[in-house]
Design a protein around this motif. Structure first.
Motif, PDB file in Angstrom:
ATOM      1  N   THR A  59       1.995   5.095   0.718  1.00 14.16           N
ATOM      2  CA  THR A  59       1.849   6.039   1.811  1.00 14.16           C
ATOM      3  C   THR A  59       1.130   7.275   1.277  1.00 14.16           C
ATOM      4  OG1 THR A  59       3.948   5.241   2.672  1.00 14.16           O
ATOM      5  CG2 THR A  59       3.085   7.277   3.625  1.00 14.16           C
ATOM      6  N   SER A  60       0.085   7.719   1.985  1.00 17.33           N
ATOM      7  CA  SER A  60      -0.720   8.819   1.476  1.00 17.33           C
ATOM      8  C   SER A  60      -1.056   9.820   2.580  1.00 17.33           C
ATOM      9  CB  SER A  60      -2.005   8.285   0.834  1.00 17.33           C
ATOM     10  OG  SER A  60      -2.751   7.533   1.777  1.00 17.33           O
ATOM     11  N   GLU A  92       1.264   3.604   5.239  1.00 17.81           N
ATOM     12  CA  GLU A  92       0.197   4.130   6.085  1.00 17.81           C
ATOM     13  C   GLU A  92      -0.453   5.353   5.441  1.00 17.81           C
ATOM     14  OE1 GLU A  92       0.685   4.549  10.271  1.00 17.81           O
ATOM     15  OE2 GLU A  92       2.219   2.986  10.364  1.00 17.81           O
ATOM     16  N   HIS A  93      -1.698   5.630   5.880  1.00 15.28           N
ATOM     17  CA  HIS A  93      -2.394   6.840   5.455  1.00 15.28           C
ATOM     18  C   HIS A  93      -2.370   7.832   6.616  1.00 15.28           C
ATOM     19  CE1 HIS A  93      -5.150   9.600   3.607  1.00 15.28           C
ATOM     20  NE2 HIS A  93      -5.874   9.585   4.710  1.00 15.28           N
ATOM     21  N   TYR A  94      -2.082   9.089   6.305  1.00 11.07           N
ATOM     22  CA  TYR A  94      -2.024  10.149   7.300  1.00 11.07           C
ATOM     23  C   TYR A  94      -3.059  11.210   6.958  1.00 11.07           C
ATOM     24  CZ  TYR A  94       2.192   7.870   8.755  1.00 11.07           C
ATOM     25  OH  TYR A  94       3.080   6.923   9.201  1.00 11.07           O
ATOM     26  N   HIS A  95      -4.063  11.341   7.832  1.00 12.68           N
ATOM     27  CA  HIS A  95      -5.058  12.400   7.689  1.00 12.68           C
ATOM     28  C   HIS A  95      -4.745  13.429   8.769  1.00 12.68           C
ATOM     29  CE1 HIS A  95      -8.686  14.400   6.503  1.00 12.68           C
ATOM     30  NE2 HIS A  95      -9.111  14.411   7.760  1.00 12.68           N
ATOM     31  N   THR A 145       0.834  -1.182   0.000  1.00 13.06           N
ATOM     32  CA  THR A 145       0.000   0.000   0.000  1.00 13.06           C
ATOM     33  C   THR A 145       0.878   1.245   0.000  1.00 13.06           C
ATOM     34  OG1 THR A 145      -1.662  -1.177   1.272  1.00 13.06           O
ATOM     35  CG2 THR A 145      -1.836   1.207   1.216  1.00 13.06           C
ATOM     36  N   ALA A 159       0.368  10.425  -3.667  1.00 13.85           N
ATOM     37  CA  ALA A 159       1.002   9.464  -2.756  1.00 13.85           C
ATOM     38  C   ALA A 159       2.464   9.853  -2.559  1.00 13.85           C
ATOM     39  CB  ALA A 159       0.900   8.054  -3.333  1.00 13.85           C
ATOM     40  N   SER A 193      -3.919  13.112   3.509  1.00  9.70           N
ATOM     41  CA  SER A 193      -5.087  13.939   3.226  1.00  9.70           C
ATOM     42  C   SER A 193      -5.248  14.917   4.383  1.00  9.70           C
ATOM     43  CB  SER A 193      -6.351  13.078   3.055  1.00  9.70           C
ATOM     44  OG  SER A 193      -6.648  12.373   4.252  1.00  9.70           O
TER      45      SER A 193
END
Length: 106
Positions: free
Chosen positions: A4-5, A87-90, A2, A55, A7
């Motif tokens: 790394t993103s 990982e996703h970081y919001h 996956t 990304a 938002s």
């Protein structure tokens, strides 16, 4: 694997509404001693959100969001944070004319 993103969204807590049309820049680096490199930009939508940031490149260890909020006291807000691959970081920004806070959302 996956990607790394990142938002974000901005809420103007002085009026209880999303902050629309705020320019947001995304920068990255691959180590604490390396310089920041611009990686993407967006503007908040009518709901105060940026969902279209690119990304992060492989090897990124830190990301930085620059919010050009244009206020009289805080004309811009910059938030730097460490990232882990996949990982996703919001990262929401709660903003008012004389203060702001950020946190890691979901």
């Amino acid at each position: 694997m996956t990607r790394t993103s990142v938002s974000t969204h901005i809420l103007d807590t002085s009026v209880g509404r999303p902050a629309q049309g705020v320019p947001v820049g995304l920068s990255v680096r691959s180590g604490a001693d390396t310089p920041w490199a611009a990686h993407g930009a967006s503007k908040t939508d009518e709901d105060g959100r940026c969902k279209d940031l690119p990304a992060l490149p492989s090897g990124t260890t830190h990301a930085q969001l620059n919010f050009a909020v244009g206020g009289d006291f805080f004309p811009e807000v910059t938030v730097a944070f460490a990232v882990r691959p996949g990982e996703h970081y919001h990262v929401p920004l709660l903003l008012n004319p004389f203060g702001y806070s950020v946190y890691r959302g979901s």
